[in-house]
Design a protein around this motif. Sequence first.
Motif, PDB file in Angstrom:
ATOM      1  N   ALA A   1       0.851  -1.191   0.000  1.00 18.44           N
ATOM      2  CA  ALA A   1       0.000   0.000   0.000  1.00 18.44           C
ATOM      3  C   ALA A   1       0.885   1.239   0.000  1.00 18.44           C
ATOM      4  O   ALA A   1       1.955   1.241   0.614  1.00 18.44           O
ATOM      5  CB  ALA A   1      -0.893  -0.006   1.237  1.00 18.44           C
ATOM      6  N   GLU A   2       0.444   2.296  -0.706  1.00 17.14           N
ATOM      7  CA  GLU A   2       1.257   3.505  -0.822  1.00 17.14           C
ATOM      8  C   GLU A   2       0.570   4.691  -0.196  1.00 17.14           C
ATOM      9  O   GLU A   2      -0.657   4.787  -0.217  1.00 17.14           O
ATOM     10  CB  GLU A   2       1.479   3.845  -2.302  1.00 17.14           C
ATOM     11  CG  GLU A   2       2.357   2.890  -3.045  1.00 17.14           C
ATOM     12  CD  GLU A   2       2.624   3.381  -4.463  1.00 17.14           C
ATOM     13  OE1 GLU A   2       1.870   4.264  -4.941  1.00 17.14           O
ATOM     14  OE2 GLU A   2       3.570   2.889  -5.091  1.00 17.14           O
ATOM     15  N   ARG A   3       1.374   5.607   0.346  1.00 19.23           N
ATOM     16  CA  ARG A   3       0.844   6.914   0.728  1.00 19.23           C
ATOM     17  C   ARG A   3       2.003   7.916   0.755  1.00 19.23           C
ATOM     18  O   ARG A   3       3.152   7.539   0.912  1.00 19.23           O
ATOM     19  CB  ARG A   3       0.118   6.877   2.071  1.00 19.23           C
ATOM     20  CG  ARG A   3       0.981   6.494   3.251  1.00 19.23           C
ATOM     21  CD  ARG A   3       0.183   6.661   4.552  1.00 19.23           C
ATOM     22  NE  ARG A   3       0.889   6.075   5.683  1.00 19.23           N
ATOM     23  CZ  ARG A   3       0.500   6.209   6.937  1.00 19.23           C
ATOM     24  NH1 ARG A   3      -0.616   6.866   7.235  1.00 19.23           N
ATOM     25  NH2 ARG A   3       1.185   5.651   7.929  1.00 19.23           N
ATOM     26  N   THR A   4       1.643   9.158   0.566  1.00 23.14           N
ATOM     27  CA  THR A   4       2.659  10.201   0.729  1.00 23.14           C
ATOM     28  C   THR A   4       2.264  11.029   1.938  1.00 23.14           C
ATOM     29  O   THR A   4       1.107  11.024   2.369  1.00 23.14           O
ATOM     30  CB  THR A   4       2.759  11.118  -0.510  1.00 23.14           C
ATOM     31  OG1 THR A   4       1.468  11.657  -0.767  1.00 23.14           O
ATOM     32  CG2 THR A   4       3.271  10.371  -1.711  1.00 23.14           C
ATOM     33  N   TYR A   5       3.243  11.721   2.470  1.00 25.43           N
ATOM     34  CA  TYR A   5       2.961  12.510   3.658  1.00 25.43           C
ATOM     35  C   TYR A   5       3.910  13.699   3.748  1.00 25.43           C
ATOM     36  O   TYR A   5       4.972  13.732   3.129  1.00 25.43           O
ATOM     37  CB  TYR A   5       3.066  11.650   4.918  1.00 25.43           C
ATOM     38  CG  TYR A   5       4.378  10.898   5.066  1.00 25.43           C
ATOM     39  CD1 TYR A   5       4.539   9.615   4.537  1.00 25.43           C
ATOM     40  CD2 TYR A   5       5.440  11.482   5.739  1.00 25.43           C
ATOM     41  CE1 TYR A   5       5.730   8.939   4.663  1.00 25.43           C
ATOM     42  CE2 TYR A   5       6.650  10.806   5.884  1.00 25.43           C
ATOM     43  CZ  TYR A   5       6.793   9.527   5.334  1.00 25.43           C
ATOM     44  OH  TYR A   5       7.974   8.865   5.459  1.00 25.43           O
ATOM     45  N   GLY A   6       3.496  14.676   4.511  1.00 23.01           N
ATOM     46  CA  GLY A   6       4.379  15.790   4.845  1.00 23.01           C
ATOM     47  C   GLY A   6       5.018  15.487   6.185  1.00 23.01           C
ATOM     48  O   GLY A   6       4.419  14.816   7.028  1.00 23.01           O
ATOM     49  N   VAL A   7       6.232  15.930   6.354  1.00 16.52           N
ATOM     50  CA  VAL A   7       6.918  15.598   7.606  1.00 16.52           C
ATOM     51  C   VAL A   7       7.667  16.820   8.128  1.00 16.52           C
ATOM     52  O   VAL A   7       8.217  17.619   7.363  1.00 16.52           O
ATOM     53  CB  VAL A   7       7.853  14.383   7.403  1.00 16.52           C
ATOM     54  CG1 VAL A   7       8.871  14.647   6.310  1.00 16.52           C
ATOM     55  CG2 VAL A   7       8.580  14.022   8.690  1.00 16.52           C
ATOM     56  N   ILE A   8       7.633  16.969   9.454  1.00 21.43           N
ATOM     57  CA  ILE A   8       8.448  17.995  10.091  1.00 21.43           C
ATOM     58  C   ILE A   8       9.125  17.329  11.283  1.00 21.43           C
ATOM     59  O   ILE A   8       8.498  16.547  12.003  1.00 21.43           O
ATOM     60  CB  ILE A   8       7.609  19.233  10.491  1.00 21.43           C
ATOM     61  CG1 ILE A   8       8.516  20.307  11.082  1.00 21.43           C
ATOM     62  CG2 ILE A   8       6.479  18.894  11.440  1.00 21.43           C
ATOM     63  CD1 ILE A   8       7.905  21.696  11.029  1.00 21.43           C
ATOM     64  N   GLY A   9      10.405  17.607  11.433  1.00 18.60           N
ATOM     65  CA  GLY A   9      11.130  16.889  12.482  1.00 18.60           C
ATOM     66  C   GLY A   9      12.294  17.657  13.039  1.00 18.60           C
ATOM     67  O   GLY A   9      12.646  18.749  12.575  1.00 18.60           O
ATOM     68  N   LEU A  10      12.851  17.077  14.068  1.00 23.29           N
ATOM     69  CA  LEU A  10      13.987  17.665  14.746  1.00 23.29           C
ATOM     70  C   LEU A  10      15.034  16.564  14.892  1.00 23.29           C
ATOM     71  O   LEU A  10      14.752  15.508  15.444  1.00 23.29           O
ATOM     72  CB  LEU A  10      13.527  18.160  16.124  1.00 23.29           C
ATOM     73  CG  LEU A  10      14.312  19.236  16.834  1.00 23.29           C
ATOM     74  CD1 LEU A  10      14.433  20.491  15.976  1.00 23.29           C
ATOM     75  CD2 LEU A  10      13.632  19.568  18.154  1.00 23.29           C
ATOM     76  N   GLN A  11      16.214  16.822  14.345  1.00 20.47           N
ATOM     77  CA  GLN A  11      17.281  15.833  14.444  1.00 20.47           C
ATOM     78  C   GLN A  11      18.466  16.470  15.144  1.00 20.47           C
ATOM     79  O   GLN A  11      18.824  17.615  14.854  1.00 20.47           O
ATOM     80  CB  GLN A  11      17.690  15.372  13.032  1.00 20.47           C
ATOM     81  CG  GLN A  11      18.761  14.298  13.045  1.00 20.47           C
ATOM     82  CD  GLN A  11      19.075  13.756  11.662  1.00 20.47           C
ATOM     83  OE1 GLN A  11      18.324  13.962  10.712  1.00 20.47           O
ATOM     84  NE2 GLN A  11      20.188  13.061  11.541  1.00 20.47           N
ATOM     85  N   GLY A  12      19.058  15.735  16.047  1.00 20.15           N
ATOM     86  CA  GLY A  12      20.209  16.314  16.741  1.00 20.15           C
ATOM     87  C   GLY A  12      20.716  15.441  17.854  1.00 20.15           C
ATOM     88  O   GLY A  12      20.452  14.238  17.892  1.00 20.15           O
TER      89      GLY A  12
END
Lengths: 256, 593
Positions: free
Chosen positions: A129-140
């Motif tokens: 199954a496929e879907r697209t999404y928007g993502v916001i994140g914090l890496q550190g």
Amino acid sequence: MKTRRLLSGTGTVLAILTFSTAYAEEGYDAPADWPSPMAEHNMAMALFDRLEYAVPDKGHEELVWDFQAWYGGDVNRVYLKSEGENVQGDGEDAEFESLELLYSRLIADFWELQGGIGYQGGVFSDDHAERTYGVIGLQGVMPYGIETDVALQVSDEGDVSASFEGEYDLRLTQRLYLQPRTEIAMAASEVEEFGVGEGLNSVRVGMRLGYEVSRRLAPYVGAYWEKRYGDTADLARASGDSSEDTAVVAGVRLMF
Amino acid sequence: MASSRVITHPLSRRQILKGGAALGLGSAAALGLRPSWANPWGQTNIYSKGIEVGPEVSLAIRRESIPIDGKEARPFSINGTSPGPMIRLKEGQDAVLRVTNLLDEPTSIHWHGLILPPGMDGVPGVSFPGIAPGETFTYRFPVHQNGTYWYHSHSGLQEQLGHAGPLIIDAAEREPFRYDREHVLLLTDWTFEDPMSVFRNLKTAEGYYNFQERTIADFFADVREKGLSATAEMRGMWAKMRMSSRDIADVTGSTYSYLLNGHSPEENWTALFQAGERVRLRVINGSAMSYFDLRIPGLKMTVVSADGQPVQPVPVDEFRIGVAETYDVLVTPEDDSAYTIFAEAMDRSGYARATLAPREGMAAEIPERRKIADRGMEAMGAHDMEGVEHAEMERGADGDREGMDHSTMQGMDHSNMQGMSGERSRMNANGMLAAGAAQPGSRYDQAGIGIDSGERRVLVYRDLKAFTPWPDRREPERELELHLTGNMERYMWSFDGKKFSEVTGPIRFNKNERLRLILVNDTMMEHPIHLHGMWMELENGQGELIPRKHTLNVKPGERVSALITADAEGSWAFHCHLLYHMDAGMFRVVKVA
């Protein structure tokens, strides 16, 4: 294909990156045709933090990857991140659990704010199954040196989910390290198609013992314990999977 | 005649050939083309890479295959050698230095420590456009100074690959010390990696070259020694800051071969003397990234010059030399035996070595290497402590100081010590600290991390004292404070938090003003700060007799100051002399107008 949308995003992000810094000759009478005394260099790097084969106690054996690459300067970067697996013996092709193209900006000494678009589904196949999404994140890196990646995803259907990953390297010798690792997944709403229930989805805790042959190559062995919760556990059971499992893994950490 | 502790072994033919090959020459050719050092007894000036005597010198820059440490390498060469030849000028000459670029990229030469017209300083983009491939640039300047200096490329990362050499200026008048013989000791750090990939490794993977990190074994060793709570508290603090107390050098012996006059420790370059002679050693740190601690076990060294400028004699057993600094020391070996010149990298990951001997083919014992030190609380001095109580910090810092041996302090002129406490309250008419007074927050009485002044007499900045006051005796009219800043995780380095690419204009000095430059190191690394075109008079508490330098080592958390007479109109480079720090942004232009 939805991956095309990802590619069109690339151009936008690269455009943001290329507005280059103003030359610092201003104000000290250097003729315009002189070079800048110090040139800034964009860099690129790629890392398979995990490229491993997992043998679970109950579930199927699988090949797993956890990859990230970036290109850019000190502050602005483009990231390509992907996690996924190829479950062995299920007759299906590999699946991107996530394939993300992100714009990343350094917002504090140890933290990058990242945002972009992601894709979940088959790797050049329609097996999943496929879907697209928007993502916001914090890496550190958190105090005490815990490498952290937290992200919030909103799918094209409006489904909201969140993830946390943390790992820590405990140095046993100059080349041998022990790496505890935690992953937590949550969702605001149930998405049956992807086996996602509402609330806390799953917790996975692992430990890997690695040996750095070089800084670029570190084979490792390890194990993890995973538990699914609530509706997610029910969905897993319904599809014949167990809600709790342990596995041993062997793999390699690769940096380019 | 060798003493019992000297091991002598005649060189085999094979070793001689290997030595010759290391110079990129057959042994016969080496003897034929290098008379300056093939017959070391015949003169007092010996530098193994050839000598170019001024006032007119032509230099050709190439990239060529020259083995280093017996291995295949492609360094930059100057007149066929790498590091380049020694350039010898005389005070009062008008130097004419023609530099021809035979590379396929632009290049440059900066004459480090020389006071000259701004167009002759050799910094592409600041002094001139650089030297394009195939082009010859002629540097012309009057030589108004004497002493030990060096030269190096100021283009990109070329300096890392041997694009450097010694520059010696003979004095017009008698120097305040005498000697029978002299040797140049040029320290460099060579890597077989591409410097750009070294830079990339630093940028993309913090600690890439550090194979002396703390492990759990160190933790348990500390628990045994200091107890669990003290150890846990200390480690907790470092961990909370996400930093490593073992971050002493960014690039280490894991990739570097530390060379002395272009030779590895195994090649054992030899400097000759006759017993009883007074030998002047002109020590230059021409490294890209490495601080060294230099000593010659069995010999007392007398420091007579710092950064080319004479200082009152300081007898020492060991001295730390920051990147780009130079020190001249006198030694008088009385015995007819060999001595090891031992220059250990500050992080103890390797060393450079040569031998001072009455005959070639001799060697003395190589001292035992020291273990890497952990940085203490002083490194956090100016750092963002994020919730660590200040009181604890103070306590920690004091504790560390108590660990130091006080014999050094006693050995110092006591009137100076009294002067120091007095100075703090002494202000000039502008309400500033009096000229020459040590800044609160300076640590001029400490040599720095990992060097134990209790074990032997170690040079510290406070020891440096000029013979006579430098000409400009004015009190400072203005103070300019600059912070040395960085982000270790990202390998970003800067002044006042801004990389060179982020600033819009130069640092302005007013023509002919007397300025106090205050440097505050907010990072936990040492930074050798270099100002082009003008001297920096280091305010080390010696009042009227403060020494002048071209490169100042600022220790982590330290606050130092220097007086500057802004008499050099024009644009000048000002930067950290750690090559990759400079390239990462720790660079500014100073405009004197």
